[in-house]
Design an enzyme around this catalytic site. Sequence first.
Site, PDB file in Angstrom:
ATOM      1  N   LYS A   1       4.087   1.250  -1.195  1.00 14.02           N
ATOM      2  CA  LYS A   1       3.429   0.592  -0.131  1.00 14.02           C
ATOM      3  C   LYS A   1       3.266   1.857   1.351  1.00 14.02           C
ATOM      4  CE  LYS A   1       5.986  -0.155   2.709  1.00 14.02           C
ATOM      5  NZ  LYS A   1       7.269   0.807   2.741  1.00 14.02           N
TER       6      LYS A   1
ATOM      7  N   TYR B   1       5.332  -6.167   5.468  1.00 10.43           N
ATOM      8  CA  TYR B   1       5.803  -7.172   4.113  1.00 10.43           C
ATOM      9  C   TYR B   1       5.874  -8.182   4.927  1.00 10.43           C
ATOM     10  CZ  TYR B   1       8.964  -3.622   1.916  1.00 10.43           C
ATOM     11  OH  TYR B   1       9.440  -2.868   1.120  1.00 10.43           O
TER      12      TYR B   1
HETATM   13  P1  NAD Z   1      12.175   9.934   1.691  1.00  9.13           P
HETATM   14  O1  NAD Z   1      12.024  10.895   2.698  1.00  9.13           O
HETATM   15  O2  NAD Z   1      13.792  10.006   1.695  1.00  9.13           O
HETATM   16  O3  NAD Z   1      11.223  10.441   0.465  1.00  9.13           O
HETATM   17  C1  NAD Z   1       9.894  11.441   0.592  1.00  9.13           C
HETATM   18  C2  NAD Z   1       9.870  12.131  -0.179  1.00  9.13           C
HETATM   19  O4  NAD Z   1       8.703  13.076  -0.527  1.00  9.13           O
HETATM   20  C3  NAD Z   1      11.604  13.722  -0.235  1.00  9.13           C
HETATM   21  O5  NAD Z   1      11.498  13.241  -2.076  1.00  9.13           O
HETATM   22  C4  NAD Z   1      10.774  14.837   0.521  1.00  9.13           C
HETATM   23  O6  NAD Z   1      10.707  15.271  -0.122  1.00  9.13           O
HETATM   24  C5  NAD Z   1       9.414  13.982  -0.199  1.00  9.13           C
HETATM   25  N1  NAD Z   1       8.139  15.143   0.909  1.00  9.13           N
HETATM   26  C6  NAD Z   1       7.053  15.988  -0.118  1.00  9.13           C
HETATM   27  N2  NAD Z   1       6.924  16.100   1.646  1.00  9.13           N
HETATM   28  C7  NAD Z   1       7.223  15.920   2.553  1.00  9.13           C
HETATM   29  C8  NAD Z   1       6.493  16.184   3.591  1.00  9.13           C
HETATM   30  N3  NAD Z   1       6.041  16.836   3.868  1.00  9.13           N
HETATM   31  N4  NAD Z   1       7.429  15.633   4.792  1.00  9.13           N
HETATM   32  C9  NAD Z   1       8.863  14.645   3.726  1.00  9.13           C
HETATM   33  N5  NAD Z   1       9.228  14.711   2.919  1.00  9.13           N
HETATM   34  C10 NAD Z   1       8.074  14.763   1.922  1.00  9.13           C
HETATM   35  O7  NAD Z   1      10.930   8.508   2.193  1.00  9.13           O
HETATM   36  P2  NAD Z   1      11.205   6.713   1.151  1.00  9.13           P
HETATM   37  O8  NAD Z   1      12.529   6.582   1.694  1.00  9.13           O
HETATM   38  O9  NAD Z   1      11.520   7.371  -0.514  1.00  9.13           O
HETATM   39  O10 NAD Z   1       9.656   6.575   1.371  1.00  9.13           O
HETATM   40  C11 NAD Z   1       8.757   7.222   0.104  1.00  9.13           C
HETATM   41  C12 NAD Z   1       8.312   6.049   0.147  1.00  9.13           C
HETATM   42  O11 NAD Z   1       8.136   4.641  -0.573  1.00  9.13           O
HETATM   43  C13 NAD Z   1       7.065   5.846   1.113  1.00  9.13           C
HETATM   44  O12 NAD Z   1       5.775   5.245   1.603  1.00  9.13           O
HETATM   45  C14 NAD Z   1       7.869   4.152   1.431  1.00  9.13           C
HETATM   46  O13 NAD Z   1       7.073   3.751   2.546  1.00  9.13           O
HETATM   47  C15 NAD Z   1       7.644   3.670   0.746  1.00  9.13           C
HETATM   48  N6  NAD Z   1       9.192   2.961  -0.024  1.00  9.13           N
HETATM   49  C16 NAD Z   1       8.904   1.793  -0.014  1.00  9.13           C
HETATM   50  C17 NAD Z   1      10.333   0.863  -0.003  1.00  9.13           C
HETATM   51  C18 NAD Z   1       9.705  -0.111  -0.576  1.00  9.13           C
HETATM   52  O14 NAD Z   1      10.786  -1.038  -1.033  1.00  9.13           O
HETATM   53  N7  NAD Z   1       9.091  -1.135  -2.136  1.00  9.13           N
HETATM   54  C19 NAD Z   1      11.118   1.492   0.409  1.00  9.13           C
HETATM   55  C20 NAD Z   1      11.283   2.314   0.243  1.00  9.13           C
HETATM   56  C21 NAD Z   1      10.272   3.724   0.726  1.00  9.13           C
END
Ligand code: NAD
Length: 374
Positions: free
Chosen positions: A139, A224
């Site tokens: 999401k 959420y």
């Molecule tokens: P994060 O920043 O920790 O990780 C993002 C990943 O994408 C990294 O591995 C990064 O290297 C990669 N990436 C590729 N291209 C990129 C760019 N141009 N800029 C930045 N990063 C890039 O983020 P996250 O917290 O892991 O979130 C990822 C996804 O998961 C999002 O869509 C977020 O909304 C979702 N999320 C969901 C929940 C949940 O509880 N369901 C919780 C956190 C995040």
Amino acid sequence: MKHNQATRRDFLSTTVSAGIAAGMANGGFFESPLHANETKKLGVALVGLGSLSTNQIAPGLLHSSHCKLAAIVTGTPAKESVWAAKYGIAKDHIYNYESFEKIASDDSIDIVYVVLPNSMHAEFTIRAAKAGKHVLCEKPMANTAEECREMIAACKKADRKLAIGYRCQYEPHHLYCMNLAKTKELGAIKHIEAGFGFKIGDPTQWRLKKKLAGGGALMDVGIYALQACRYLTGEEPVSVIAQETKTDAVKFAEVDESIAWMMKFPSGVVAHCTTTYSLNGINRFHATTENGYIRMDPAYSYNDNRLETARGTSRGETKLAQVDQFATEMDEFAKCILENKPSKVSGEEGLKDMLVVEAIYDSIKTGASVRVVA
Ligand code: NAD
């Protein structure tokens, strides 16, 4: 980035020392599990090895009955050897964003789990479907409703299943609340207050860039609260009115910092919601019913959510099992694939949220109430 990740993770893992013992009844809402068999587990390719994949999804996969980590897709070469060593992934199951299409001939992969910045969800969902894989996408589903429609169409065309990472829809306390709402045990819901926010750190992160995130707090965590109102009422909002506030116009130059919005539902239920990137501690819903209330606070954390209900003047806490929400979400998706049935957190469900999100942004622009058009 690191600072924010730690802050967000700590926040979502809010510890409320309620002493809820693991293994207690889950409320009886899960269907009986399929027979778990290691060799028959569906293989998952994780795309994007950031905070969520590292700290929740990969550990969750270790607890999954029907899925296992089969492959990784990363744009950061340094992560390859670390993940290979930690999870025993052979070189021929490691891909990058350019070699992604090669997953089509990797039979160890059944499901692609897209865990990238929001703007990349549509692209990788569509590429995964074209490669013949089922897709679980985090999401918010995408940056726009139009992208959501394209994702749904691509998965339909490829005859692959699409689900969105709405983990709360598998959390026992949420399931219990949905059932209370549906059976009207405490009377019909008349009003809801819901909100989710956190204090965001690193000002350079992708979550604050419109091109990568699509929007700010609303799309990240406000969604959420929005979802909770939809699944508690079992209705789609007919109209919304919203107002945005910014306390830091530089940090939040591109995305929303805080939004308060009101949704009207067909039955007359009104929901007042809030989301913010400036404050920890807003993590709840309170649904007032004819004879009492249904309340969760915290509501959307990875664990230790707290449920309280009231009938008249009598109040009580309901403690159910703690589950790994990611393992449960993946197991339920695997069951949909194995039993060829639609996911309850389908692409269509993600699109419905995005239509409300777009109506909220429209309302902020115009200052007027906006009808939600399906
Ligand atoms: P994060 O920043 O920790 O990780 C993002 C990943 O994408 C990294 O591995 C990064 O290297 C990669 N990436 C590729 N291209 C990129 C760019 N141009 N800029 C930045 N990063 C890039 O983020 P996250 O917290 O892991 O979130 C990822 C996804 O998961 C999002 O869509 C977020 O909304 C979702 N999320 C969901 C929940 C949940 O509880 N369901 C919780 C956190 C995040």
